[in-house]
Design a protein around this motif. Sequence first.
Motif, PDB file in Angstrom:
ATOM      1  N   ILE A   1      56.664  -3.809 -13.524  1.00 58.44           N
ATOM      2  CA  ILE A   1      57.767  -3.295 -12.703  1.00 58.44           C
ATOM      3  C   ILE A   1      57.386  -3.565 -11.252  1.00 58.44           C
ATOM      4  N   ASP A   2      58.260  -4.247 -10.541  1.00 57.47           N
ATOM      5  CA  ASP A   2      58.084  -4.382  -9.101  1.00 57.47           C
ATOM      6  C   ASP A   2      58.796  -3.203  -8.462  1.00 57.47           C
ATOM      7  N   PHE A   3      58.103  -2.532  -7.582  1.00 59.14           N
ATOM      8  CA  PHE A   3      58.743  -1.439  -6.843  1.00 59.14           C
ATOM      9  C   PHE A   3      59.170  -2.000  -5.499  1.00 59.14           C
ATOM     10  N   GLU A   4      60.478  -2.040  -5.320  1.00 66.10           N
ATOM     11  CA  GLU A   4      61.004  -2.641  -4.097  1.00 66.10           C
ATOM     12  C   GLU A   4      61.392  -1.547  -3.098  1.00 66.10           C
ATOM     13  N   TYR A   5      61.279  -1.906  -1.840  1.00 65.60           N
ATOM     14  CA  TYR A   5      61.618  -0.960  -0.776  1.00 65.60           C
ATOM     15  C   TYR A   5      62.689  -1.598   0.104  1.00 65.60           C
ATOM     16  N   ASP A   6      63.589  -0.763   0.605  1.00 70.26           N
ATOM     17  CA  ASP A   6      64.616  -1.292   1.512  1.00 70.26           C
ATOM     18  C   ASP A   6      63.999  -1.506   2.891  1.00 70.26           C
ATOM     19  N   PHE A   7      63.318  -2.645   3.048  1.00 74.46           N
ATOM     20  CA  PHE A   7      62.761  -2.983   4.358  1.00 74.46           C
ATOM     21  C   PHE A   7      63.921  -3.322   5.293  1.00 74.46           C
ATOM     22  N   PRO A   8      63.681  -3.291   6.616  1.00 76.28           N
ATOM     23  CA  PRO A   8      64.799  -3.604   7.523  1.00 76.28           C
ATOM     24  C   PRO A   8      65.381  -4.994   7.272  1.00 76.28           C
ATOM     25  N   PHE A   9      64.607  -5.910   6.668  1.00 74.47           N
ATOM     26  CA  PHE A   9      65.111  -7.266   6.429  1.00 74.47           C
ATOM     27  C   PHE A   9      65.597  -7.453   4.986  1.00 74.47           C
ATOM     28  N   GLY A  10      65.664  -6.360   4.238  1.00 72.74           N
ATOM     29  CA  GLY A  10      66.190  -6.463   2.867  1.00 72.74           C
ATOM     30  C   GLY A  10      65.284  -5.793   1.852  1.00 72.74           C
ATOM     31  N   LYS A  11      65.790  -5.753   0.600  1.00 68.78           N
ATOM     32  CA  LYS A  11      65.055  -5.088  -0.481  1.00 68.78           C
ATOM     33  C   LYS A  11      63.985  -6.041  -1.012  1.00 68.78           C
ATOM     34  N   LYS A  12      62.720  -5.672  -0.839  1.00 72.56           N
ATOM     35  CA  LYS A  12      61.625  -6.574  -1.229  1.00 72.56           C
ATOM     36  C   LYS A  12      60.487  -5.772  -1.849  1.00 72.56           C
ATOM     37  N   GLU A  13      59.658  -6.489  -2.623  1.00 70.81           N
ATOM     38  CA  GLU A  13      58.552  -5.813  -3.324  1.00 70.81           C
ATOM     39  C   GLU A  13      57.572  -5.124  -2.373  1.00 70.81           C
ATOM     40  N   LEU A  14      57.356  -3.823  -2.649  1.00 72.81           N
ATOM     41  CA  LEU A  14      56.334  -3.084  -1.910  1.00 72.81           C
ATOM     42  C   LEU A  14      55.039  -3.048  -2.726  1.00 72.81           C
ATOM     43  N   PHE A  15      55.195  -2.755  -4.026  1.00 71.37           N
ATOM     44  CA  PHE A  15      53.994  -2.774  -4.874  1.00 71.37           C
ATOM     45  C   PHE A  15      54.371  -3.120  -6.310  1.00 71.37           C
ATOM     46  N   GLY A  16      53.350  -3.401  -7.115  1.00 70.83           N
ATOM     47  CA  GLY A  16      53.619  -3.786  -8.494  1.00 70.83           C
ATOM     48  C   GLY A  16      52.845  -2.900  -9.471  1.00 70.83           C
ATOM     49  N   LEU A  17      53.450  -2.712 -10.644  1.00 69.37           N
ATOM     50  CA  LEU A  17      52.769  -1.994 -11.719  1.00 69.37           C
ATOM     51  C   LEU A  17      52.787  -2.926 -12.924  1.00 69.37           C
ATOM     52  N   ALA A  18      51.579  -3.299 -13.402  1.00 67.58           N
ATOM     53  CA  ALA A  18      51.528  -4.294 -14.477  1.00 67.58           C
ATOM     54  C   ALA A  18      50.697  -3.788 -15.649  1.00 67.58           C
ATOM     55  N   TYR A  19      51.132  -4.177 -16.833  1.00 68.30           N
ATOM     56  CA  TYR A  19      50.340  -3.946 -18.045  1.00 68.30           C
ATOM     57  C   TYR A  19      49.636  -5.267 -18.336  1.00 68.30           C
ATOM     58  N   ARG A  20      48.325  -5.298 -18.026  1.00 66.87           N
ATOM     59  CA  ARG A  20      47.579  -6.554 -18.121  1.00 66.87           C
ATOM     60  C   ARG A  20      46.967  -6.758 -19.501  1.00 66.87           C
ATOM     61  N   THR A  21      47.285  -5.890 -20.420  1.00 70.63           N
ATOM     62  CA  THR A  21      46.721  -5.923 -21.791  1.00 70.63           C
ATOM     63  C   THR A  21      45.187  -5.989 -21.727  1.00 70.63           C
ATOM     64  N   ASP A  22      44.568  -6.698 -22.704  1.00 66.30           N
ATOM     65  CA  ASP A  22      43.103  -6.870 -22.663  1.00 66.30           C
ATOM     66  C   ASP A  22      42.777  -8.301 -22.235  1.00 66.30           C
ATOM     67  N   PHE A  23      43.771  -8.950 -21.636  1.00 64.40           N
ATOM     68  CA  PHE A  23      43.679 -10.353 -21.241  1.00 64.40           C
ATOM     69  C   PHE A  23      42.395 -10.662 -20.472  1.00 64.40           C
ATOM     70  N   ASP A  24      42.113  -9.866 -19.462  1.00 61.68           N
ATOM     71  CA  ASP A  24      41.006 -10.225 -18.560  1.00 61.68           C
ATOM     72  C   ASP A  24      39.636 -10.011 -19.199  1.00 61.68           C
ATOM     73  N   LEU A  25      39.430  -8.825 -19.794  1.00 64.29           N
ATOM     74  CA  LEU A  25      38.111  -8.565 -20.390  1.00 64.29           C
ATOM     75  C   LEU A  25      37.819  -9.562 -21.512  1.00 64.29           C
ATOM     76  N   LYS A  26      38.835  -9.830 -22.289  1.00 65.22           N
ATOM     77  CA  LYS A  26      38.680 -10.761 -23.408  1.00 65.22           C
ATOM     78  C   LYS A  26      38.288 -12.155 -22.894  1.00 65.22           C
ATOM     79  N   ASN A  27      39.023 -12.619 -21.888  1.00 64.79           N
ATOM     80  CA  ASN A  27      38.725 -13.950 -21.347  1.00 64.79           C
ATOM     81  C   ASN A  27      37.345 -14.012 -20.719  1.00 64.79           C
ATOM     82  N   HIS A  28      36.944 -12.944 -20.042  1.00 65.24           N
ATOM     83  CA  HIS A  28      35.614 -12.966 -19.428  1.00 65.24           C
ATOM     84  C   HIS A  28      34.520 -12.957 -20.494  1.00 65.24           C
ATOM     85  N   GLU A  29      34.798 -12.291 -21.608  1.00 64.67           N
ATOM     86  CA  GLU A  29      33.802 -12.326 -22.695  1.00 64.67           C
ATOM     87  C   GLU A  29      33.688 -13.755 -23.243  1.00 64.67           C
ATOM     88  N   THR A  30      34.819 -14.376 -23.485  1.00 61.18           N
ATOM     89  CA  THR A  30      34.799 -15.749 -24.015  1.00 61.18           C
ATOM     90  C   THR A  30      34.096 -16.687 -23.038  1.00 61.18           C
TER      91      THR A  30
END
Length: 453
Positions: free
Chosen positions: A272-301
């Motif tokens: 989910i991108d959390f967008e904010y009404d900046f003076p120049f328009g609605k744009k992403e302020l922060f992100g919330l991501a479900y990264r699964t086990d992608f990173d740990l798994k890849n680093h192990e491999t």
Amino acid sequence: MEKIVSLAKRRGFVFPDSEIYGGLANTWDFGPLGVELKNNIKNSWWSRFVHQRDDIVGLDAALIMNPKVWDASGHLRGFKDFLIECKHCHERFKVEDLLGGGGWEKEYEFLETLSPGDQEKRVRDLFKKCPNCSTVGQFAVPRKFNLMFKTFFGPVYDEKSTVYFRPETAQAMFVDFKNILNSSRIKLPFGIAQIGKAFRNEITPGNFIFRTREFEQMEIEYFVEEKDWEKHFEYWRTEVPSWLKEIGIDSNKLHELEVPDGERAHYSKRTIDFEYDFPFGKKELFGLAYRTDFDLKNHETASGENMKYKDAETGKEFWPHVIEPSLGVERTFLAVLASAYSEDGDRVVLKLPPAIAPYKAAVFPLLANKPELVKLARKIYEDLRKKFYVAWDERGNIGKRYYAQDEIGTPHCITVDFDSLEKGDATVRDRDTAKQERIKIDRLEEYIGRGLI
Ligand code: ATP
């Protein structure tokens, strides 16, 4: 926006970088008040998400990491933008911006299979008018562009010594996962938090400090059991906005955008991108991501090291799944300024929550040429600044001093006058209401401190 940028420069929040040499495109420096506000935002985040919790620990990792990290994380292959250039005006755009969304990668793969002539024809069909010069049908074939900054590690400039400035702080939390587990007694679910610089060779930086090539992130990698990911995702979905509210960001201007399949980062199953009404328009302020086990798994491999978590009770070993709330410091700073900026007649007031205001109070002697007033005011100033960052001002008339403090968001102004000498009190003026009260000098610290909780 112009008012915010001008206030930021005039009062020492944000300056163009290297200005005497004409600047460096979209690069900014944080001045004396900017560094205070920025540090206060970061400290507030750290306090809430690390110090006030049992389940999150901090990390401050090196910015340049072993390049194998970026191979395993997928950034060397997958962290890219597509650039398209107008052959007429030579303006460059992100393909995503021209098409109004993602889903372009498949088209690009298809384009790569075509002959140069067919590629040009297809590009003419897909991309019509240049938003800059309005010329029709003059776009060059888009190019793939890795966003990571490259440099050389050590004195030899060759392929083997090529390293990258990290494009996100997150990878260190995965790479150090085992060290953190082994050196603390932390148990699932738990998080690792980090604040630090990240670099991205953005094609179209801009909108003041909103999109820059060098920026800071505040990230948490929150490790959970796979079966619980949705519950934790929902938790962070409200927890981060609740902190943003605490630092003065207008909740009504924050909107969720569920990022559809095909447009998410290569590691994410839900974002989910959390967008904010900046003076120049609605744009992403922060992100919330479900990264699964992608990173740990890849680093192990990739590393051959065991990157699993072992449950002490069941003895079961597994890769935890990860929920990641990721905020940009500068975007948060900008949203804070935009939310705080207000005008009351010709008075400009930055209504910053006291906890993040650069100065917590300002101290004035009513008249600068009365040594007894200056002496007492100076004593108050010296005492208070052992606890809080406090401003001193004795120039001009009192109205102008109030005005100057309102503009930089100082919550209270303390004025020492002739009554103060006899009664041991001072006038305290509130920034937002402009109301004044007499407060005993020995109660000032408590009074100012109360507003910070
Ligand atoms: P955008 O879509 O705006 O490029 P993103 O989705 O690529 O952002 P993430 O990878 O989710 O961004 O990074 C997390 C956060 O880091 C963003 O929400 C934003 O606050 C901040 N951020 C990312 N890129 C930049 C940048 N170039 N300048 C300033 N902040 C940034």
